[in-house]
Design an enzyme around this catalytic site. Structure first.
Site, short mmCIF file in Angstrom:
data_model
loop_
_atom_site.label_atom_id
_atom_site.label_comp_id
_atom_site.label_asym_id
_atom_site.label_seq_id
_atom_site.Cartn_x
_atom_site.Cartn_y
_atom_site.Cartn_z
CB ALA A 20 -19.54 2.47 32.12
CG ASP A 21 -22.30 -1.42 29.54
OD1 ASP A 21 -23.25 -0.96 30.18
OD2 ASP A 21 -22.15 -1.23 28.32
CB ILE A 22 -16.92 -4.45 32.06
CG1 ILE A 22 -17.10 -4.91 30.61
CG2 ILE A 22 -16.07 -5.48 32.83
CD1 ILE A 22 -15.82 -4.89 29.79
CB ALA A 68 -21.31 -6.62 34.54
#
Length: 402
Positions: free
Chosen positions: A173-175, A178
């Site tokens: 989810a972060d990637i 980003a």
């Protein structure tokens, strides 16, 4: 320098980014910008900085997440809750091209550092708000950590074995957030070059990962059953799985059509009769008889070493791969042969890092700068803003900077 003669500058040379960022989503986005030549000023708390600095000590004493996401940045340690600290950041933003923040929902707005406020004051600025669930709606203020968003977006429901859902082993989810923030900045800069106006960019982790749920989501929404969790197997193709070899390696193979099955049966399994057997001759039959299909493949590969199995599969034109460990990837012959490794400076000395995946032949090498110590660039940045040593020493005494 590696490769061809340098002709083109890095695409973001001359772009200045100010980032009030933490954890992974915003830092990974701004690291991409730094690699492509942008100057990235990372604003951190004086008392410990970006909390990702404390996640672990695996990278020779530094945190692995932090090393991965923060090379090539200047670290400014300043307390935004102190008006003097906030004034410093406002002054930096006034001279910047891009501002990125991923504070808890509402925190940036309270400081006047939300994209809408900043873009109203600075029409050429591209300002990015990265959130967990978006600015509105019932989930706006929920805490949004990667694993939680993986669950909310349904990724965990389609990952794992039939019995056990599992989260992805990387912060998906972060990637995802980003990479959409990174591409959103590039798009907004292109628009600015045409119109003279920057403007806000909004990215949420849920939106980003829900987009990545593409085919299961479309299957489910349009009436079909979403794909079941099948571990390394495929729900509608057989054989398609990992098989153990004589020396304990795991070799994956995938048979995409019946011609490939014939080649596998004749050349690797040494059982040509399986090519004609109606229980195995078609993919539908092999999928219906998956256990027997996998047993036939498993028995053949169990008598070969990993190297022998891969060589035989390659010779027969069958798609195959090793189930690599992290250590195997670090020593991967393809990455080595293509010269994908570099060394990046850090407070503990040089650390290995992969070149960024975007390759721009004919231009300068990516700018893989050092991982900064907390507050390493505070004094230089304040001096550049016209602050005297006396003024900075007062701020340091009062705990406003570090």
């Amino acid at each position: 320098m590696h490769g061809v003669m340098n002709t083109l500058p890095l695409p973001l040379d001359g772009i200045t980014v100010v980032a009030v960022e933490q954890a992974v989503a915003a830092p990974f986005a701004t690291r991409q910008l730094a690699d492509l030549g942008a100057r990235v000023i990372k604003v951190e708390r004086p008392d410990g900085g970006d909390f990702a600095r404390g996640y672990d000590t695996a990278a020779r004493g530094l945190a692995s997440h932090f090393v991965w996401c923060n090379r090539g940045k200047e670290s400014l340690a300043v307390d935004l809750k102190d008006p003097r600290g906030l004034a410093v950041v406002r002054e930096l933003v006034a001279g910047a091209d891009v501002f990125v923040q991923n504070l808890a929902q509402g925190a940036a707005a309270r400081l006047g550092l939300d994209a809408a406020s900043l873009c109203a004051a600075h029409p050429r600025l591209v300002a990015v708000d990265i959130s967990g669930y978006g600015a509105g709606g019932p989930y706006a203020h929920k805490r949004a950590y990667d694993m939680l968003v993986q669950c909310e977006a349904g990724l965990v429901s389609v990952t794992g074995t039939a019995e056990q859902p599992v989260k992805a082993g990387v912060p998906a989810a972060d990637i995802a957030a980003a990479m959409y923030a990174f591409s959103g900045v590039l798009a907004a800069l292109l628009r600015r070059s045409a119109t003279g106006r920057g403007g806000p960019v909004e990215v949420s982790m849920l939106d980003a990962l829900a987009e990545w749920m593409g085919h299961p989501l479309h299957q489910g929404m349009h009436g079909a059953t979403p794909p079941p969790r099948t571990g390394l197997a495929h729900s509608v193709i057989a054989p398609y799985d990992a098989f153990a070899t004589a020396d304990g390696e795991q070799v994956l193979l995938s048979v995409q059509n019946d011609r490939e099955w014939r080649r596998l049966a004749e050349r690797v399994l040494r059982r040509p009769e399986l090519a004609e057997d109606p229980d195995f001759a078609t993919n539908a039959a092999r999928t219906a008889n998956r256990e027997r299909t996998d047993d036939a493949v498993g028995r053949a590969l169990a008598g070969l070493t990993g190297e022998e199995a891969l060589a035989g599969l390659e010779a027969a034109g069958i798609a195959c791969a090793r189930l690599n460990t992290v250590a195997d990837v670090a020593a991967h012959p393809q990455l080595a042969a293509r010269d994908r490794w570099r060394e990046v400076g850090s407070p503990v000395g040089p650390l290995r890092a992969l070149l960024p995946p975007i390759t721009l032949p004919g231009g300068e090498d990516p700018r893989m700068g050092a991982v900064p110590a907390l507050g390493e660039h505070t004094d230089a940045l304040l001096r550049a803003l016209g602050m005297t040593d006396e003024q900075t020493s007062v701020l340091r005494r009062d705990g406003v900077i570090a």
